[in-house]
Design an enzyme around this catalytic site. Structure first.
Site, PDB file in Angstrom:
ATOM      1  N   TYR A   1      13.493   4.548   6.019  1.00  0.00           N
ATOM      2  CA  TYR A   1      14.094   3.316   6.526  1.00  0.00           C
ATOM      3  C   TYR A   1      14.682   3.503   7.922  1.00  0.00           C
ATOM      4  O   TYR A   1      14.764   2.555   8.698  1.00  0.00           O
ATOM      5  CB  TYR A   1      15.211   2.844   5.592  1.00  0.00           C
ATOM      6  CG  TYR A   1      14.780   1.882   4.515  1.00  0.00           C
ATOM      7  CD1 TYR A   1      13.744   2.200   3.647  1.00  0.00           C
ATOM      8  CD2 TYR A   1      15.414   0.653   4.363  1.00  0.00           C
ATOM      9  CE1 TYR A   1      13.356   1.326   2.651  1.00  0.00           C
ATOM     10  CE2 TYR A   1      15.041  -0.235   3.366  1.00  0.00           C
ATOM     11  CZ  TYR A   1      14.009   0.110   2.514  1.00  0.00           C
ATOM     12  OH  TYR A   1      13.634  -0.767   1.534  1.00  0.00           O
TER      13      TYR A   1
ATOM     14  N   LYS B   1       8.373  13.004  -4.518  1.00  0.00           N
ATOM     15  CA  LYS B   1       6.916  13.145  -4.440  1.00  0.00           C
ATOM     16  C   LYS B   1       6.662  14.526  -3.840  1.00  0.00           C
ATOM     17  O   LYS B   1       5.990  14.679  -2.806  1.00  0.00           O
ATOM     18  CB  LYS B   1       6.328  12.005  -3.583  1.00  0.00           C
ATOM     19  CG  LYS B   1       4.827  11.901  -3.602  1.00  0.00           C
ATOM     20  CD  LYS B   1       4.226  11.422  -4.925  1.00  0.00           C
ATOM     21  CE  LYS B   1       2.712  11.507  -4.894  1.00  0.00           C
ATOM     22  NZ  LYS B   1       2.083  11.261  -6.207  1.00  0.00           N
TER      23      LYS B   1
ATOM     24  N   ASP C   1       5.399   8.369  -8.930  1.00  0.00           N
ATOM     25  CA  ASP C   1       4.366   7.567  -9.600  1.00  0.00           C
ATOM     26  C   ASP C   1       4.564   7.600 -11.114  1.00  0.00           C
ATOM     27  O   ASP C   1       4.504   6.582 -11.799  1.00  0.00           O
ATOM     28  CB  ASP C   1       2.944   8.015  -9.188  1.00  0.00           C
ATOM     29  CG  ASP C   1       2.742   9.517  -9.234  1.00  0.00           C
ATOM     30  OD1 ASP C   1       3.730  10.258  -9.418  1.00  0.00           O
ATOM     31  OD2 ASP C   1       1.580   9.962  -9.099  1.00  0.00           O
TER      32      ASP C   1
ATOM     33  N   ASP D   1      14.370   1.707  -3.535  1.00  0.00           N
ATOM     34  CA  ASP D   1      14.149   0.277  -3.307  1.00  0.00           C
ATOM     35  C   ASP D   1      13.144  -0.251  -4.327  1.00  0.00           C
ATOM     36  O   ASP D   1      13.367  -1.283  -4.968  1.00  0.00           O
ATOM     37  CB  ASP D   1      13.623   0.054  -1.878  1.00  0.00           C
ATOM     38  CG  ASP D   1      13.321  -1.405  -1.602  1.00  0.00           C
ATOM     39  OD1 ASP D   1      14.172  -2.254  -1.929  1.00  0.00           O
ATOM     40  OD2 ASP D   1      12.227  -1.695  -1.080  1.00  0.00           O
TER      41      ASP D   1
ATOM     42  N   ASP E   1      13.879  -2.403  -8.297  1.00  0.00           N
ATOM     43  CA  ASP E   1      13.347  -3.732  -8.648  1.00  0.00           C
ATOM     44  C   ASP E   1      12.673  -3.683 -10.019  1.00  0.00           C
ATOM     45  O   ASP E   1      12.811  -4.607 -10.825  1.00  0.00           O
ATOM     46  CB  ASP E   1      12.339  -4.222  -7.592  1.00  0.00           C
ATOM     47  CG  ASP E   1      13.006  -5.094  -6.523  1.00  0.00           C
ATOM     48  OD1 ASP E   1      14.223  -4.932  -6.319  1.00  0.00           O
ATOM     49  OD2 ASP E   1      12.306  -5.921  -5.910  1.00  0.00           O
TER      50      ASP E   1
HETATM   51  C1  IPM Z   1      17.289  -4.200  -1.155  1.00  0.00           C
HETATM   52  C2  IPM Z   1      16.462  -5.076  -0.259  1.00  0.00           C
HETATM   53  C3  IPM Z   1      16.617  -4.562   1.176  1.00  0.00           C
HETATM   54  C4  IPM Z   1      16.048  -3.165   1.244  1.00  0.00           C
HETATM   55  C5  IPM Z   1      16.000  -5.463   2.257  1.00  0.00           C
HETATM   56  C6  IPM Z   1      16.518  -6.884   2.170  1.00  0.00           C
HETATM   57  C7  IPM Z   1      16.208  -4.902   3.635  1.00  0.00           C
HETATM   58  O1  IPM Z   1      15.144  -5.099  -0.675  1.00  0.00           O
HETATM   59  O2  IPM Z   1      18.513  -4.131  -0.952  1.00  0.00           O
HETATM   60  O3  IPM Z   1      16.722  -3.598  -2.071  1.00  0.00           O
HETATM   61  O4  IPM Z   1      14.845  -2.976   1.409  1.00  0.00           O
HETATM   62  O5  IPM Z   1      16.834  -2.220   1.114  1.00  0.00           O
HETATM   63 MG    MG Z   2      14.788  -4.079  -2.514  1.00  0.00          MG
END
Ligand code: IPM
Ligand code: MG
Length: 360
Positions: free
Chosen positions: A141, A192, A224, A248, A252
């Site tokens: 990042y 990884k 993975d 990240d 999710d």
């Molecule tokens: C998160 C989001 C952020 C990230 C974006 C909005 C920059 O997806 O907080 O997970 O990628 O970190």
């Molecule tokens: Mg995110």
């Protein structure tokens, strides 16, 4: 003692959900004499519209002098065509980096009242309670060099750099081991290392750091496989520690196991437990302004703030219990609604939490 909270509602549903969290904090503030004071600031697209930048000087000054930050969400279609350097997301990344909020805690908890909301079989996710510790201020990042360049042959080439120094790995490892210690003492480090040297070093340093935590059982997994295991048998995990990008993605997935991304809070902490607290869902521009967003993730983020920055476990537990009671009382925002429940608006959900607080 005064506890200064910078409030950054941001974009989309941000202002609506943050208002409910502040309502709850205000109530507790008077009831328990917490000494919280709030000051609002702009971030993301809302800041861009006023100052031409998503993380203006005024906001930098505000967050620096605050003890904690409560954030709503950033981003939306209105700002998508802007140059990447001034997009709302840059405001969030700037905040993380400026305050060195390197340790990002993302719990994924399945509320029994919402078990039906998960797309996975109930037995796979029932009583799920895992914590992802994501490194937040390094890795690909932020790595340099980065950009899009023109090659001699006239073709464009995009490039980013994955980089971690030993000290960056060590501090997030310590953070994760300490969290595992307060939970079920199992930590899985995700990398990884079979392909990327950077994460080969990650594995080495995490293992080395683990020698100081012999009471925590450490394991390693390739990313993975981890993504597969998260949907196959998520209850095998207690705490996961991983890099910025892998965290990240995996967070999710973990959020969706619970079926209700609108329920999940997060904390981003620096070395002194100063922290930024935000729901993990985004700004949901499609439902912004309609008063139907779920404020519980933001309310639970406020509970994490009381816990991790202000070390007030009692106040944090009161909020968590009140959220639980509100769910028991069958009130549901649209995202977690199911048949037979009472569908409520954003502010009615906030009121239900306050009403639960008054009853306890
Ligand atoms: C998160 C989001 C952020 C990230 C974006 C909005 C920059 O997806 O907080 O997970 O990628 O970190
Ligand atoms: Mg995110």
């Amino acid at each position: 003692m005064t506890k200064k909270i910078a409030v950054l509602p941001g974009d989309g549903i941000g202002p609506e959900i943050v208002a409910e969290a502040i309502k709850v904090l205000d109530w507790l503030n008077s009831d328990m004499n917490l000494g919280l004071v709030f000051e609002n600031g702009l971030i993301g697209g809302a800041a861009y519209d006023v100052y031409g930048t998503p993380f203006p000087e005024q906001t930098i000054a505000l967050v620096k002098q605050a003890d904690a930050i409560l954030l709503g969400a950033v981003g939306g279609p209105k700002w998508e065509s802007l140059d990447i350097s001034v997009r709302p997301e840059k405001g969030l990344l700037g905040l993380r980096s400026e305050l060195q909020l390197f340790s990002n805690l993302r719990p994924a908890i399945l509320y029994p009242q919402l078990a039906g909301a998960s797309t996975l079989k109930p037995e796979v996710v029932s009583s799920l309670d895992l914590m992802i510790v994501r490194e937040l201020t390094g890795g690909i990042y932020f790595g340099q060099p980065r950009g899009i360049r023109l090659l001699d042959n006239g073709e464009r080439q995009g490039f980013n750099t994955l980089v971690y120094s030993e000290s960056e790995i060590r501090r997030i490892a310590h953070s994760a081991f300490q969290i595992a210690r307060k939970r079920n003492r199992r930590l899985c480090s995700v990398d990884k290392a079979n392909v990327l040297e950077c994460t080969e070093l990650w594995r080495e340093v995490v293992t080395e750091t683990g020698k100081q935590y012999s009471d925590v059982q450490l394991s390693h997994m390739y990313v993975d496989n981890a993504s597969m295991q998260l949907v196959r048998a998520p209850k095998q995990f207690d705490v996961i520690v991983t890099t910025n990008l892998f965290g990240d993605i995996l967070s999710d997935t973990a959020a969706m196991l619970t079926g209700s991304i609108g329920m999940l809070p997060s904390a981003s902490l620096d070395a002194n437990s100063k922290g930024m607290y935000e729901p993990i869902h985004g700004s949901a521009p499609d439902i912004a302004g309609k008063g139907i967003a779920n404020p519980l993730a933001t309310i639970l983020s406020a509970a994490m703030m009381l816990h991790y920055t202000f070390n007030d476990i009692e106040a944090a537990v009161r909020i968590k219990q009140a959220v639980n009671d509100a769910l028991d009382a069958s009130v549901r925002t649209a995202d977690i609604y199911s048949e037979g429940m009472q569908k409520v608006s954003t502010s009615q959900m906030g009121n239900a939490v306050i009403s639960a607080l008054t009853k306890r």
